[in-house]
Design a protein around this motif. Structure first.
Motif, PDB file in Angstrom:
ATOM      1  N   SER A   3     -43.297  81.507 -63.941  1.00 36.64           N
ATOM      2  CA  SER A   3     -43.911  81.915 -62.680  1.00 36.64           C
ATOM      3  C   SER A   3     -45.101  81.048 -62.297  1.00 36.64           C
ATOM      4  O   SER A   3     -45.499  81.011 -61.130  1.00 36.64           O
ATOM      5  CB  SER A   3     -44.358  83.385 -62.778  1.00 36.64           C
ATOM      6  OG  SER A   3     -45.292  83.552 -63.838  1.00 36.64           O
ATOM      7  N   LEU A   4     -45.680  80.323 -63.258  1.00 35.59           N
ATOM      8  CA  LEU A   4     -46.879  79.526 -62.960  1.00 35.59           C
ATOM      9  C   LEU A   4     -46.656  78.020 -63.059  1.00 35.59           C
ATOM     10  O   LEU A   4     -47.612  77.254 -62.941  1.00 35.59           O
ATOM     11  CB  LEU A   4     -48.010  79.925 -63.916  1.00 35.59           C
ATOM     12  CG  LEU A   4     -48.557  81.347 -63.774  1.00 35.59           C
ATOM     13  CD1 LEU A   4     -49.633  81.623 -64.826  1.00 35.59           C
ATOM     14  CD2 LEU A   4     -49.124  81.578 -62.380  1.00 35.59           C
ATOM     15  N   VAL A   5     -45.417  77.570 -63.272  1.00 32.81           N
ATOM     16  CA  VAL A   5     -45.227  76.138 -63.543  1.00 32.81           C
ATOM     17  C   VAL A   5     -45.519  75.252 -62.340  1.00 32.81           C
ATOM     18  O   VAL A   5     -45.765  74.055 -62.496  1.00 32.81           O
ATOM     19  CB  VAL A   5     -43.812  75.839 -64.078  1.00 32.81           C
ATOM     20  CG1 VAL A   5     -43.599  76.491 -65.420  1.00 32.81           C
ATOM     21  CG2 VAL A   5     -42.741  76.275 -63.086  1.00 32.81           C
ATOM     22  N   PHE A   6     -45.482  75.812 -61.133  1.00 30.04           N
ATOM     23  CA  PHE A   6     -45.802  75.007 -59.955  1.00 30.04           C
ATOM     24  C   PHE A   6     -47.212  75.296 -59.436  1.00 30.04           C
ATOM     25  O   PHE A   6     -47.635  74.711 -58.447  1.00 30.04           O
ATOM     26  CB  PHE A   6     -44.797  75.271 -58.837  1.00 30.04           C
ATOM     27  CG  PHE A   6     -43.391  74.880 -59.199  1.00 30.04           C
ATOM     28  CD1 PHE A   6     -43.056  73.561 -59.403  1.00 30.04           C
ATOM     29  CD2 PHE A   6     -42.404  75.840 -59.358  1.00 30.04           C
ATOM     30  CE1 PHE A   6     -41.759  73.186 -59.753  1.00 30.04           C
ATOM     31  CE2 PHE A   6     -41.108  75.483 -59.695  1.00 30.04           C
ATOM     32  CZ  PHE A   6     -40.782  74.156 -59.897  1.00 30.04           C
ATOM     33  N   ALA A   7     -47.915  76.200 -60.102  1.00 31.04           N
ATOM     34  CA  ALA A   7     -49.222  76.620 -59.596  1.00 31.04           C
ATOM     35  C   ALA A   7     -50.292  75.602 -59.950  1.00 31.04           C
ATOM     36  O   ALA A   7     -50.400  75.155 -61.090  1.00 31.04           O
ATOM     37  CB  ALA A   7     -49.591  77.987 -60.180  1.00 31.04           C
ATOM     38  N   ALA A   8     -51.082  75.238 -58.936  1.00 33.74           N
ATOM     39  CA  ALA A   8     -52.215  74.335 -59.150  1.00 33.74           C
ATOM     40  C   ALA A   8     -53.490  75.075 -58.753  1.00 33.74           C
ATOM     41  O   ALA A   8     -53.676  75.424 -57.592  1.00 33.74           O
ATOM     42  CB  ALA A   8     -52.054  73.067 -58.322  1.00 33.74           C
ATOM     43  N   PHE A   9     -54.355  75.320 -59.723  1.00 35.08           N
ATOM     44  CA  PHE A   9     -55.636  75.960 -59.459  1.00 35.08           C
ATOM     45  C   PHE A   9     -56.767  74.935 -59.394  1.00 35.08           C
ATOM     46  O   PHE A   9     -57.774  75.151 -58.739  1.00 35.08           O
ATOM     47  CB  PHE A   9     -55.955  76.994 -60.550  1.00 35.08           C
ATOM     48  CG  PHE A   9     -55.019  78.168 -60.563  1.00 35.08           C
ATOM     49  CD1 PHE A   9     -55.159  79.214 -59.670  1.00 35.08           C
ATOM     50  CD2 PHE A   9     -53.983  78.240 -61.477  1.00 35.08           C
ATOM     51  CE1 PHE A   9     -54.302  80.299 -59.675  1.00 35.08           C
ATOM     52  CE2 PHE A   9     -53.110  79.318 -61.503  1.00 35.08           C
ATOM     53  CZ  PHE A   9     -53.272  80.352 -60.610  1.00 35.08           C
ATOM     54  N   SER A  10     -56.609  73.827 -60.111  1.00 33.37           N
ATOM     55  CA  SER A  10     -57.636  72.794 -60.166  1.00 33.37           C
ATOM     56  C   SER A  10     -57.819  72.127 -58.808  1.00 33.37           C
ATOM     57  O   SER A  10     -56.845  71.768 -58.137  1.00 33.37           O
ATOM     58  CB  SER A  10     -57.252  71.737 -61.207  1.00 33.37           C
ATOM     59  OG  SER A  10     -57.990  70.553 -61.027  1.00 33.37           O
ATOM     60  N   GLY A  11     -59.076  71.923 -58.433  1.00 35.35           N
ATOM     61  CA  GLY A  11     -59.368  71.321 -57.141  1.00 35.35           C
ATOM     62  C   GLY A  11     -58.788  69.933 -56.976  1.00 35.35           C
ATOM     63  O   GLY A  11     -58.204  69.611 -55.938  1.00 35.35           O
ATOM     64  N   SER A  12     -58.920  69.081 -57.992  1.00 34.39           N
ATOM     65  CA  SER A  12     -58.417  67.715 -57.871  1.00 34.39           C
ATOM     66  C   SER A  12     -56.899  67.696 -57.783  1.00 34.39           C
ATOM     67  O   SER A  12     -56.309  66.894 -57.058  1.00 34.39           O
ATOM     68  CB  SER A  12     -58.884  66.863 -59.053  1.00 34.39           C
ATOM     69  OG  SER A  12     -58.402  67.383 -60.279  1.00 34.39           O
ATOM     70  N   HIS A  13     -56.235  68.604 -58.516  1.00 32.30           N
ATOM     71  CA  HIS A  13     -54.782  68.690 -58.440  1.00 32.30           C
ATOM     72  C   HIS A  13     -54.349  69.154 -57.052  1.00 32.30           C
ATOM     73  O   HIS A  13     -53.405  68.618 -56.470  1.00 32.30           O
ATOM     74  CB  HIS A  13     -54.248  69.662 -59.491  1.00 32.30           C
ATOM     75  CG  HIS A  13     -54.383  69.147 -60.893  1.00 32.30           C
ATOM     76  ND1 HIS A  13     -53.628  69.640 -61.933  1.00 32.30           N
ATOM     77  CD2 HIS A  13     -55.182  68.201 -61.436  1.00 32.30           C
ATOM     78  CE1 HIS A  13     -53.951  69.007 -63.060  1.00 32.30           C
ATOM     79  NE2 HIS A  13     -54.900  68.139 -62.767  1.00 32.30           N
ATOM     80  N   GLN A  14     -55.042  70.159 -56.543  1.00 29.91           N
ATOM     81  CA  GLN A  14     -54.693  70.674 -55.221  1.00 29.91           C
ATOM     82  C   GLN A  14     -54.831  69.599 -54.149  1.00 29.91           C
ATOM     83  O   GLN A  14     -53.987  69.462 -53.265  1.00 29.91           O
ATOM     84  CB  GLN A  14     -55.589  71.872 -54.893  1.00 29.91           C
ATOM     85  CG  GLN A  14     -55.337  73.079 -55.766  1.00 29.91           C
ATOM     86  CD  GLN A  14     -56.344  74.182 -55.520  1.00 29.91           C
ATOM     87  OE1 GLN A  14     -57.408  73.949 -54.956  1.00 29.91           O
ATOM     88  NE2 GLN A  14     -56.024  75.396 -55.947  1.00 29.91           N
ATOM     89  N   ASP A  15     -55.910  68.843 -54.249  1.00 33.97           N
ATOM     90  CA  ASP A  15     -56.149  67.795 -53.264  1.00 33.97           C
ATOM     91  C   ASP A  15     -55.039  66.741 -53.312  1.00 33.97           C
ATOM     92  O   ASP A  15     -54.531  66.306 -52.271  1.00 33.97           O
ATOM     93  CB  ASP A  15     -57.509  67.145 -53.521  1.00 33.97           C
ATOM     94  CG  ASP A  15     -57.851  66.093 -52.486  1.00 33.97           C
ATOM     95  OD1 ASP A  15     -57.960  66.447 -51.293  1.00 33.97           O
ATOM     96  OD2 ASP A  15     -58.007  64.918 -52.867  1.00 33.97           O
ATOM     97  N   ALA A  16     -54.654  66.353 -54.525  1.00 36.93           N
ATOM     98  CA  ALA A  16     -53.601  65.342 -54.663  1.00 36.93           C
ATOM     99  C   ALA A  16     -52.262  65.862 -54.157  1.00 36.93           C
ATOM    100  O   ALA A  16     -51.503  65.130 -53.506  1.00 36.93           O
ATOM    101  CB  ALA A  16     -53.488  64.915 -56.123  1.00 36.93           C
ATOM    102  N   ILE A  17     -51.944  67.119 -54.450  1.00 41.92           N
ATOM    103  CA  ILE A  17     -50.683  67.697 -53.976  1.00 41.92           C
ATOM    104  C   ILE A  17     -50.660  67.763 -52.458  1.00 41.92           C
ATOM    105  O   ILE A  17     -49.670  67.379 -51.810  1.00 41.92           O
ATOM    106  CB  ILE A  17     -50.467  69.098 -54.582  1.00 41.92           C
ATOM    107  CG1 ILE A  17     -50.186  68.986 -56.087  1.00 41.92           C
ATOM    108  CG2 ILE A  17     -49.322  69.826 -53.881  1.00 41.92           C
ATOM    109  CD1 ILE A  17     -50.164  70.318 -56.807  1.00 41.92           C
TER     110      ILE A  17
END
Length: 568
Positions: free
Chosen positions: A328-342
């Motif tokens: 359920s969490l394998v696509f979840a990005a909580f980190s700010g830098s990850h979110q920005d890149a995605i």
């Protein structure tokens, strides 16, 4: 942890050290898949499946695309026998699906196994006996010749009995159980002895299965063992080399992948790696790994949530939220830098080549396995960043927050999440954003504004717009006429005609249509600064972009004056 010295390496390296598998960098095609969920997987459950569950699970495995399914050990129990007979007698086995059954190398078990298959169109009869050094020494207390005789006696008996059942197309399989703890030379000798009895042809092959019954070595050693067998088996063009990795060392997937590079043709495993001890190799992960390399896995996991649901229903087990591709969490990005890149990767893909998937941090498009971007990918908690919050508000609600505003909004959401120790949903994020910034009409409100434009003969820098507006401040109503060199300047000049002190300057203004709203509302964003240089953002929405801008200014002014009430 001082007991490490009682352990010794229990596996055996092949008598060569030059291997071709190390020169390959990817798997070029999918193997033959065989699900052992109904046998190996079922026998590992605390409460084994009943007949109805096994029948439903079998049907689901066929839906996914399995063409070979090991349905059980029919001579082991009445339930196993009845299950197979039900599949056959109720004509539940599709014509392109082959059932597989397991048998020990013992006469009465082999005979009952063939009896259970009467009426089947196709079947794999899987013969096994243990060959490892430890089992020979400690369990059976037999020498190599005696162990070989167990295997060859069973192979000969299968030839004899199969000849009586001419209505079924049989394929034979042999496993030197505990292959990983067997000397490779001896494993080769016993497998070749069985092959010589079965006399396969390219048109009618046999399966030699190499089970990592207990995973004992690093994956590259297993690959060496597989390649040694592949290169030295008799009648190799008439042999399907099958692998059955377990996961005792946690590297079952790596064993399978390297084993395929080393000559493996077929994989036996289970959905999500269910099985005894630490389980079998996870076919879902294996298949999806191939999928991400552009190889058709031949299995359909396009509805991964349903696969998880069905597995948990039949096994009463749960899929770990971090399990590859399906958790359920394998696509979840909580980190700010990850979110920005995605977020930037998704935008780049939309602007350039939507046919290719190269989004950072997401090895696979969640849509390809039935997952959604909404709620699955960028998620907000106290670790999240400005880009992630802005992405969610834009994706789900159509507000394209200006870059200069994103840090403020992001830190606000992080602070709330940090204080509550909870993740924020998309709706919660937008509700907070709306309450704080959008159409904030207290204590100041402009309830009506009508603009008119002067002739183009006006000189540059002169007032070109007139406004007639109704202003409400703390319940008092003011009807005001004013002019300015633009709409917002006219409104600002009008506010100065009230008895209240509006001391600010404009910083920036942007606007856009709210793309996700079919009614085509407009959104405007205004940043102002007070006399001390502190900046305040306001957001306005309206069907008319001019009025949206007015609402944004009003919102910014009300936010500026939250700490200090407007004074006359």
């Amino acid at each position: 942890m001082k007991n490490y010295d009682k352990y010794r390496i229990g596996y055996f390296a092949p008598p060569v050290n030059d291997y071709d598998w190390v020169k390959k960098d990817h798997i070029e095609k999918a193997p033959r898949w065989c699900s052992v969920d109904l046998r190996d997987g079922n026998q590992a459950l605390i409460v084994p499946m009943n007949l109805e569950q096994k029948l439903e699970f079998f049907t689901y495995l066929c839906e996914i695309g399995f063409k070979e399914i090991e349905v059980g050990f029919p001579a082991a129990s009445d339930t196993e026998f009845e299950f197979l007979r039900t599949l056959i007698e109720q004509d539940m086995i599709p014509d392109d699906v082959t059932v597989q059954v397991l048998t020990q190398s013992r006469r009465h078990i082999i005979e009952k196994t063939f009896e259970s298959l009467i009426g089947a169109k196709h079947a794999v009869v899987h013969l096994y006996n243990s060959t490892s050094f430890a089992q020979r020494q400690q369990v059976f207390r037999k020498d190599k010749e005696e162990i070989i005789k167990i295997a060859t006696d069973g192979a000969e008996l299968m030839n004899e009995i199969a000849a009586r059942y001419t209505d079924t197309d049989f394929e034979f399989e042999y496993s030197p159980e505990s292959f990983t703890g067997t000397e490779p030379e001896f494993a080769l000798e016993i497998c070749n002895a069985v092959i010589d009895i079965w006399k396969p042809t390219p048109e009618h092959k046999v399966i030699i299965n190499l089970p990592a019954t207990v995973e004992m070595s690093m994956p590259h050693v297993f690959a060496n063992q597989v390649e040694y067998m592949s290169k030295n088996l008799h009648s190799r063009d008439s042999v399907v080399l099958s692998l059955h990795p377990h996961n005792d060392r946690g590297t079952g997937v790596a064993d399978a992948e390297l084993g395929l590079l080393a000559g493996g043709d077929r994989i036996e495993g289970t959905l999500f790696g269910n099985g005894e001890r630490t389980g079998n190799v996870d076919i879902v992960t294996l298949a999806m790994n191939m999928f991400t390399h552009g190889v058709d896995p031949g299995l359909d996991f396009s509805d991964m949530p349903r696969a998880v649901e069905m597995f948990e229903k039949f096994t009463d087990m749960t899929v770990d939220p971090r399990r590859p591709y399906c958790g359920s969490l394998v696509f979840a990005a909580f980190s700010g830098s990850h979110q920005d890149a995605i977020a930037k990767g998704m935008k780049w893909r939309a602007e350039t080549d939507p046919s290719r998937w190269t989004v950072p941090y997401l090895p696979i498009d969640p849509h390809d396995v039935g997952r959604q971007y909404d709620g699955d990918v960028i998620r907000i908690n106290s670790q999240s960043g400005k880009g992630g919050v802005a992405y969610i508000i834009n994706r789900d609600h159509g507000f394209d927050i200006p870059k200069a505003m994103r840090a403020e909004v992001g830190y606000m959401m992080k602070g709330i999440s940090d204080h509550t120790h909870e993740e924020l949903s998309s709706d919660e994020i937008f509700d907070i954003f709306s309450r704080e910034y959008v159409n904030f009409f207290s204590p100041l409100d402009i309830t009506d504004a009508t603009f008119s434009y002067f002739s183009s003969t006006k000189e540059e820098g002169e007032n070109t717009v007139a406004v007639r507006m109704r202003v409400v401040i703390d319940g008092e109503v003011y009807n005001i006429d004013a002019e300015g060199n633009g709409r917002l300047d006219a409104v600002a000049n009008g506010l100065k005609k009230t008895p209240y002190n509006f001391d600010y300057r404009f910083i920036t203004y942007t606007e856009h249509a709210i793309s996700t709203d079919s009614s085509s509302k407009a959104a405007a964003y205004i940043c102002i600064a007070d006399k001390d240089g502190h900046e305040y953002w306001g957001v306005g929405t309206q069907y008319d972009i001019t009025l949206a801008a007015v609402n944004a200014l009003v919102s910014a002014l009300n936010r500026m004056n939250k700490k200090e009430h407007m004074v006359k």
